[in-house]
Motif scaffolding. Structure first.
Motif, PDB file in Angstrom:
ATOM      1  N   MET A 140       0.821  -1.190   0.000  1.00  0.00           N
ATOM      2  CA  MET A 140       0.000   0.000   0.000  1.00  0.00           C
ATOM      3  C   MET A 140       0.867   1.257   0.000  1.00  0.00           C
ATOM      4  SD  MET A 140      -3.234   0.846   2.308  1.00  0.00           S
ATOM      5  CE  MET A 140      -3.583   2.472   2.793  1.00  0.00           C
ATOM      6  N   VAL A 195       3.681   1.695  -1.467  1.00  0.00           N
ATOM      7  CA  VAL A 195       4.155   1.933  -2.832  1.00  0.00           C
ATOM      8  C   VAL A 195       3.077   2.660  -3.631  1.00  0.00           C
ATOM      9  CG1 VAL A 195       4.843   0.815  -4.991  1.00  0.00           C
ATOM     10  CG2 VAL A 195       5.738  -0.026  -2.811  1.00  0.00           C
ATOM     11  N   GLN A 196       1.832   2.226  -3.481  1.00  0.00           N
ATOM     12  CA  GLN A 196       0.721   2.868  -4.186  1.00  0.00           C
ATOM     13  C   GLN A 196       0.548   4.313  -3.718  1.00  0.00           C
ATOM     14  OE1 GLN A 196      -2.086  -0.093  -2.987  1.00  0.00           O
ATOM     15  NE2 GLN A 196      -2.207  -0.978  -5.046  1.00  0.00           N
ATOM     16  N   TRP A 197       0.669   4.527  -2.414  1.00  0.00           N
ATOM     17  CA  TRP A 197       0.532   5.878  -1.872  1.00  0.00           C
ATOM     18  C   TRP A 197       1.626   6.788  -2.431  1.00  0.00           C
ATOM     19  CZ3 TRP A 197      -2.579   9.308  -0.125  1.00  0.00           C
ATOM     20  CH2 TRP A 197      -2.082  10.465   0.461  1.00  0.00           C
ATOM     21  N   ASN A 198       2.858   6.305  -2.395  1.00  0.00           N
ATOM     22  CA  ASN A 198       3.971   7.114  -2.903  1.00  0.00           C
ATOM     23  C   ASN A 198       3.799   7.425  -4.383  1.00  0.00           C
ATOM     24  OD1 ASN A 198       5.270   7.323  -0.431  1.00  0.00           O
ATOM     25  ND2 ASN A 198       6.442   5.444  -0.742  1.00  0.00           N
ATOM     26  N   ARG A 199       3.270   6.485  -5.133  1.00  0.00           N
ATOM     27  CA  ARG A 199       3.008   6.710  -6.554  1.00  0.00           C
ATOM     28  C   ARG A 199       1.926   7.786  -6.719  1.00  0.00           C
ATOM     29  NH1 ARG A 199       1.092   1.737  -8.582  1.00  0.00           N
ATOM     30  NH2 ARG A 199       3.191   0.977  -8.217  1.00  0.00           N
ATOM     31  N   ALA A 200       0.885   7.717  -5.905  1.00  0.00           N
ATOM     32  CA  ALA A 200      -0.193   8.709  -5.968  1.00  0.00           C
ATOM     33  C   ALA A 200       0.318  10.096  -5.587  1.00  0.00           C
ATOM     34  CB  ALA A 200      -1.338   8.293  -5.050  1.00  0.00           C
ATOM     35  N   THR A 240       2.311  11.353  -8.548  1.00  0.00           N
ATOM     36  CA  THR A 240       1.411  11.684  -9.655  1.00  0.00           C
ATOM     37  C   THR A 240       0.676  12.995  -9.397  1.00  0.00           C
ATOM     38  OG1 THR A 240       1.105   9.347 -10.174  1.00  0.00           O
ATOM     39  CG2 THR A 240      -0.562  10.865 -11.008  1.00  0.00           C
TER      40      THR A 240
END
Length: 89
Positions: free
Chosen positions: A1, A3-8, A11
């Motif tokens: 999760m 990793v997804q947060w850091n990507r968001a 972005t």
């Protein structure tokens, strides 16, 4: 999760190290800046009591001393004006 947060975060163009709670704090701050009441901010953040909101965000509400003085002055003027008018009759 994470990793997804850091990507968001990346972005969205937010600074690295932005946490989800930062968004919540920003949301509350924007509501206060827009003039929402303590009760409304508390409800929107899902708090059972406004105490935590006041303890955390009270510095964001404008100082209302001047407004309080204006309200009291206006009330006093209405009272004095009404009393004088009634006495004259």
């Amino acid at each position: 999760m994470l990793v997804q947060w850091n990507r968001a975060v990346k972005t969205a163009g937010l600074p690295a190290g932005t946490y989800f709670h930062d968004l919540r704090h920003t949301y509350a701050s924007l509501l206060i800046e827009a003039g929402e009441s303590v009760k409304m901010v508390s409800a929107r953040l899902g708090h059972a009591s406004a105490v935590e909101i006041l303890e955390t965000y009270s510095h964001l509400w404008p100082d209302s001393d001047e407004n309080t003085l204006r309200v009291l002055d206006a009330a006093w003027e209405r009272h004095v004006s009404y009393s004088c008018h009634e006495t004259a009759l």
